[in-house]
Design an enzyme around this catalytic site. Structure first.
Site: not given
Ligand code: UD1
Length: 422
Positions: A399, A22-23, A116, A306, A121
């Protein structure tokens, strides 16, 4: 809203094949904006998020044609840069269209993205990178107006290791002539799949899968054919479902290279398995027991957030206590209340930490799925439970999981769907 009726207590056993990631599918679909030529995507998972993304592509002018349920042809020019709010709001990954819209029309209008509700986020990383490319972001109560003037390569340091922000930078940089660099990049298999796709379009990319990615883009990218790689999270989910219900399962398209941390988690709960080859995982019925007292999510290649919710369900069936910690998402853990109603013994220490004591017998309940991963975790709990469960709001699971009830029933479960149309 649709519901699943699940009669629990039957081990999931037999053979299953993992669907496309999916991702990976979502950013690759978004990257089709880079060229007007025809793109053929194969092994596309037939899931709600993908159908929503395809609909968004149509809304902005792309022509799409399903050749079969898992193969799509996409071509044509972007003719409109306004994403319809009712569709974009349903899909957080609509943010991935940002790069393509900026390249093709110079501007994009985005609504606060959907998806979600498992934490605050933020989309800051996406907007910061646009500014690093010389663009501008203006926001008001209705959403965001993002513009990019001159298209110039850039050096980006992501403030967070964000998966979709990494992908947006890659797509943007692939369409800009010159050499861009991303530091603090995400390393997920989907980032690598997107890179392989962009290379087929004509970009040069080095370092995908590491935290420093170099992209040499081009104004004239061309059509290509690409097959989406298998979904590591789905592979892990089936493995957990087999282990939690005590079944023997062979999982095809479970990539060994994706299983370092997931395999470690399985071993830490005494799950017996072996890889028959590089992409076939064989799970054996196991006497579940906690061997390591802590499971913590991390950035890939560490244990994926996940898979945390399904892993918690597995822990309820294992002897011993384990601390499960998800620092990424603020609301990942709240669904454990529902497991406790089913008979689990889980103490929520704070929003990010729970302690699971096992093994406990689970009993069927009437539940509502709060999000995609907690939803599939509740499905696994219901499969492992005695008696009947009903799970509402199953669209959250649709989804990301293709034909879930048919595939589970093929593995010996007793699951029935009831559609509710308004
Ligand atoms: C993507 C995935 C989602 C997965 C997520 C984390 C897609 C379409 N979605 O979402 O399924 O759950 O990656 O693997 O690909 N964060 C930190 N510090 C960091 C990195 C992340 O605090 O160094 C927090 C972010 O603020 C956020 C969460 O972790 O709340 C996920 O971050 P992010 O990698 O941006 O998620 P997505 O890209 O939205």
């Amino acid at each position: 809203m649709s519901k699943l009726y699940i009669e629990g207590g039957y081990p999931l056993a037999g053979e299953v094949s993992v669907a496309g990631n999916k991702n990976a599918a979502l950013p690759i679909l978004a990257a089709t904006l880079l060229t007007d030529d025809e793109i053929i995507l194969k092994n596309l998972p037939d899931i709600l998020d993908v159908r929503r993304m395809v609909r968004l592509l149509e809304c902005i002018g792309k022509k799409t044609e399903y050749k079969s349920r898992n193969i799509i042809a996409i071509s044509g020019a972007v003719s409109n840069n306004k994403l319809p709010e009712e569709h974009a709001g349903q899909l957080r990954a609509s943010i991935l269209l940002l790069a393509g819209l900026l390249l093709k029309t110079g501007e994009a209008f985005l609504f606060p993205p959907g998806g979600c509700v498992i934490g605050r986020r933020k989309v800051d990383s996406h907007f910061e990178m646009v500014e690093d490319f010389g663009g501008e972001v203006v926001s008001d109560h209705s959403g965001f107006h993002i513009t990019l003037g001159e298209q110039k390569a850039a050096s980006i340091f992501l403030k967070e290791v964000s998966v979709t922000a990494t992908e947006n930078v890659m797509i943007l940089a692939a369409g800009i002539k010159g050499r861009s660099v991303i530091q603090n990049a995400a390393c997920e298999p989907h980032v690598v799949d997107l890179a392989e796709f962009l290379v087929k379009l004509g970009a040069k990319i080095e370092g995908a899968g590491t935290n420093r990615i170099m992209i040499e883009g081009s104004h004239c990218l061309t059509g290509a054919e690409h097959s989406i790689t298998p979904d590591p999270i789905e592979a892990g989910t089936f493995a957990i479902a087999a282990a939690a219900t005590g079944g023997e399962m062979v999982i095809h398209n479970a990539m060994k290279e994706h299983f370092y941390s997931m395999g470690r988690m399985l071993r830490s709960m005494n799950v017996m398995f072996k890889f028959q080859d590089e992409k076939t995982l064989h799970l054996f019925p196991s006497k579940l027991e906690i061997k390591e007292k802590k499971l913590q999510v991390g950035l890939w290649p560490n244990f994926p957030t996940d898979l945390m919710s399904p892993a918690i369900v597995l822990a309820t069936q294992a002897k011993g206590s384990i601390l499960c910690h998800d620092w990424m998402f603020e609301s990942r853990m709240f669904f454990v209340d529902k497991l406790n109603i089913m008979g689990a013994d889980i103490i929520q220490a704070d929003p990010h930490r729970v302690i699971v004591n096992g093994p406990t017998k689970l009993y069927g309940q009437h539940l509502t799925s709060p999000d995609i991963r907690a939803g599939i975790a509740l499905v696994i709990a219901a499969l492992a439970a005695q008696g009947n469960s009903v799970i509402d709001n199953i669209e959250t699971v649709d989804r990301g999981y293709e034909e879930i009830e048919n595939r589970l029933n093929h593995l010996g479960s007793k699951v029935r769907r009831e559609e509710h149309h308004h």
